[in-house]
Write a protein that holds these residues in place. Sequence first.
Motif, PDB file in Angstrom:
ATOM      1  N   GLY A 105       1.131  -0.822   0.077  1.00 44.35           N
ATOM      2  CA  GLY A 105      -0.021   0.136   0.018  1.00 44.35           C
ATOM      3  C   GLY A 105       1.465   0.963   0.050  1.00 44.35           C
ATOM      4  N   THR A 106      -0.040   2.247  -0.204  1.00 43.77           N
ATOM      5  CA  THR A 106       1.497   3.594  -0.032  1.00 43.77           C
ATOM      6  C   THR A 106       1.960   3.551   1.479  1.00 43.77           C
ATOM      7  N   GLU A 107       1.723   2.911   2.370  1.00 48.47           N
ATOM      8  CA  GLU A 107       1.681   3.482   3.883  1.00 48.47           C
ATOM      9  C   GLU A 107       2.636   2.352   4.478  1.00 48.47           C
ATOM     10  N   HIS A 108       2.229   1.091   3.559  1.00 48.24           N
ATOM     11  CA  HIS A 108       3.183  -0.205   4.139  1.00 48.24           C
ATOM     12  C   HIS A 108       2.844  -0.963   3.652  1.00 48.24           C
ATOM     13  N   PHE A 109       3.462  -2.173   3.722  1.00 49.90           N
ATOM     14  CA  PHE A 109       4.106  -4.226   3.785  1.00 49.90           C
ATOM     15  C   PHE A 109       3.229  -4.731   3.856  1.00 49.90           C
ATOM     16  N   GLU A 110       2.563  -5.595   3.530  1.00 49.61           N
ATOM     17  CA  GLU A 110       1.776  -6.685   4.168  1.00 49.61           C
ATOM     18  C   GLU A 110       2.675  -7.797   3.044  1.00 49.61           C
ATOM     19  N   ILE A 111       2.714  -8.836   4.360  1.00 44.05           N
ATOM     20  CA  ILE A 111       3.860 -10.259   4.141  1.00 44.05           C
ATOM     21  C   ILE A 111       2.932 -11.242   4.474  1.00 44.05           C
ATOM     22  N   ARG A 112       2.235 -12.004   4.015  1.00 37.78           N
ATOM     23  CA  ARG A 112       1.530 -13.245   4.372  1.00 37.78           C
ATOM     24  C   ARG A 112       2.157 -14.678   3.821  1.00 37.78           C
ATOM     25  N   ASN A 113       2.429 -15.456   4.183  1.00 38.86           N
ATOM     26  CA  ASN A 113       2.792 -17.538   3.929  1.00 38.86           C
ATOM     27  C   ASN A 113       1.389 -18.038   3.886  1.00 38.86           C
ATOM     28  N   PRO A 133       3.933 -20.589   8.252  1.00 43.22           N
ATOM     29  CA  PRO A 133       2.339 -20.707   7.492  1.00 43.22           C
ATOM     30  C   PRO A 133       1.615 -20.116   8.405  1.00 43.22           C
ATOM     31  N   ASN A 134       0.617 -19.068   7.933  1.00 45.50           N
ATOM     32  CA  ASN A 134       0.048 -18.605   7.972  1.00 45.50           C
ATOM     33  C   ASN A 134       0.099 -17.525   9.192  1.00 45.50           C
ATOM     34  N   SER A 135       1.174 -17.073   8.562  1.00 44.02           N
ATOM     35  CA  SER A 135       1.762 -15.598   9.319  1.00 44.02           C
ATOM     36  C   SER A 135       1.960 -14.703   8.984  1.00 44.02           C
ATOM     37  N   ARG A 136       1.523 -13.189   9.070  1.00 39.64           N
ATOM     38  CA  ARG A 136       2.075 -12.211   8.263  1.00 39.64           C
ATOM     39  C   ARG A 136       3.000 -11.368   9.122  1.00 39.64           C
ATOM     40  N   ILE A 137       3.406 -10.818   8.744  1.00 39.93           N
ATOM     41  CA  ILE A 137       4.561  -9.574   8.609  1.00 39.93           C
ATOM     42  C   ILE A 137       4.178  -8.806   8.607  1.00 39.93           C
ATOM     43  N   THR A 138       4.157  -7.211   8.954  1.00 43.50           N
ATOM     44  CA  THR A 138       3.818  -6.105   8.213  1.00 43.50           C
ATOM     45  C   THR A 138       4.639  -4.838   9.200  1.00 43.50           C
ATOM     46  N   TYR A 139       5.242  -4.075   7.976  1.00 40.32           N
ATOM     47  CA  TYR A 139       6.004  -3.252   7.784  1.00 40.32           C
ATOM     48  C   TYR A 139       5.583  -1.964   7.219  1.00 40.32           C
ATOM     49  N   ASP A 140       6.181  -0.416   8.169  1.00 41.54           N
ATOM     50  CA  ASP A 140       6.559   0.461   6.804  1.00 41.54           C
ATOM     51  C   ASP A 140       6.380   0.946   5.909  1.00 41.54           C
ATOM     52  N   HIS A 141       6.636   1.829   4.905  1.00 47.42           N
ATOM     53  CA  HIS A 141       7.380   1.023   3.417  1.00 47.42           C
ATOM     54  C   HIS A 141       8.500   2.709   3.566  1.00 47.42           C
ATOM     55  N   ARG A 142       8.532   3.707   5.049  1.00 46.84           N
ATOM     56  CA  ARG A 142      10.200   3.609   4.773  1.00 46.84           C
ATOM     57  C   ARG A 142      11.306   2.981   5.691  1.00 46.84           C
ATOM     58  N   PHE A 143      11.222   1.210   5.809  1.00 46.92           N
ATOM     59  CA  PHE A 143      11.429   0.552   6.701  1.00 46.92           C
ATOM     60  C   PHE A 143      13.198   0.543   6.310  1.00 46.92           C
ATOM     61  N   ASN A 144      13.713   0.537   7.567  1.00 48.81           N
ATOM     62  CA  ASN A 144      15.174   1.219   6.737  1.00 48.81           C
ATOM     63  C   ASN A 144      15.735   2.200   6.415  1.00 48.81           C
ATOM     64  N   PHE A 151       5.972  -5.098  12.725  1.00 53.28           N
ATOM     65  CA  PHE A 151       4.647  -6.361  13.099  1.00 53.28           C
ATOM     66  C   PHE A 151       4.604  -7.608  12.918  1.00 53.28           C
ATOM     67  N   LEU A 152       4.676  -8.489  14.111  1.00 54.95           N
ATOM     68  CA  LEU A 152       3.941  -9.491  13.672  1.00 54.95           C
ATOM     69  C   LEU A 152       3.113 -10.238  14.069  1.00 54.95           C
ATOM     70  N   THR A 153       2.121 -11.358  13.450  1.00 52.01           N
ATOM     71  CA  THR A 153       0.388 -11.796  13.842  1.00 52.01           C
ATOM     72  C   THR A 153       1.160 -13.636  13.163  1.00 52.01           C
ATOM     73  N   GLY A 154       1.297 -14.331  14.064  1.00 57.60           N
ATOM     74  CA  GLY A 154       1.781 -15.656  13.747  1.00 57.60           C
ATOM     75  C   GLY A 154       3.182 -16.040  14.632  1.00 57.60           C
ATOM     76  N   GLU A 155       3.799 -16.879  13.663  1.00 57.19           N
ATOM     77  CA  GLU A 155       5.220 -17.578  13.961  1.00 57.19           C
ATOM     78  C   GLU A 155       6.250 -17.134  13.177  1.00 57.19           C
ATOM     79  N   ALA A 156       7.404 -16.840  13.245  1.00 55.72           N
ATOM     80  CA  ALA A 156       8.131 -16.284  12.866  1.00 55.72           C
ATOM     81  C   ALA A 156       9.989 -16.285  13.662  1.00 55.72           C
TER      82      ALA A 156
END
Length: 330
Positions: A105-113, A133-144, A151-156
Amino acid sequence: MKSAEEFNRLLKKYLEGDTSEEENRFLEEWHRNEAELPFPPMSPTEKRETERKMWRQIRFGAVGERSLLFFKWSGWGAAAACLLVTVWWFWPDRLPVEESRAVAGTEHFEIRNTTGSDQEVRLADSTVVLLKPNSRITYDHRFNREKREIFLTGEAFFQVRRDETKPFVVHAGSLITEVLGTSFFIRNHPKQTTTEVSVASGKVSVYTETPGSKEKLNGMILTANQLIRYNRDTQHLAAGIVEQPVPRLSEDAPLPSLDFKSVPLGNVLDALTKHYGIEFFIADPRIRDCGINADLTGLPMFTQLELLCKSIDATYEQRGTVVFISGDGC
């Protein structure tokens, strides 16, 4: 309007993470208004070359913030059909129909397994995330750029690239994990009341925050083979030891041998501390000098403890991150 050559060069910079704030705004504005701002005409050769560069970035490791941004170009086939909003994640040597999904998105990215197996994600700072599996991470487009925060939901499992100027911060519900560079595992499922952080190497700072506030409530410093469990209902933090501690490898100091011949228990426990970074406390000094004859090489740590205790008629008890050894003497 930029020429095709200029646009091609700009996209290459974006994938490599070298675009400026102004160039990022141009690309985002172009996508929001692509009906009014069509992509500059390109020759067949230019199209093939740009497409080839993009796929090479995706398939061989450029998995950070930049590589998740795809653009819709008419007449480009499968690659061009990937939208800025939702793209499919492709891995080396295979192109599955259903794979991990990256949503930009314009503000953040989300990666889902969305697969049934662990998937490796490489962020823009070269940190590697093994997403369960069934986990996701989200971070701002200005990461790094100014900070590293996800932000984590699930396991990683995280193998964090060390950067002393920008701590790596993971939000898992109300529990926050902060490191400079280390490896650790987080389990955080919305339907479960407990969030768990376990450390494989280095040191990790774990603490909680009041929702909507930056006030730190409580926290702990964890080292290798230690874990912490946070109960969201009671807001209680409890430290412990991982189920299967592993030796701490170091190039500076080789680990001592675990083959003992009439070695006092105290010295054996000192050797185990060097192996695992875990503190062992002898509750009764009468057993400290009991001689140990055992080869513990290659055995799991808790199996090693069971063998030691049986050989001198003692017992062990785990209390937080410390193991207590008790006995009446040998």
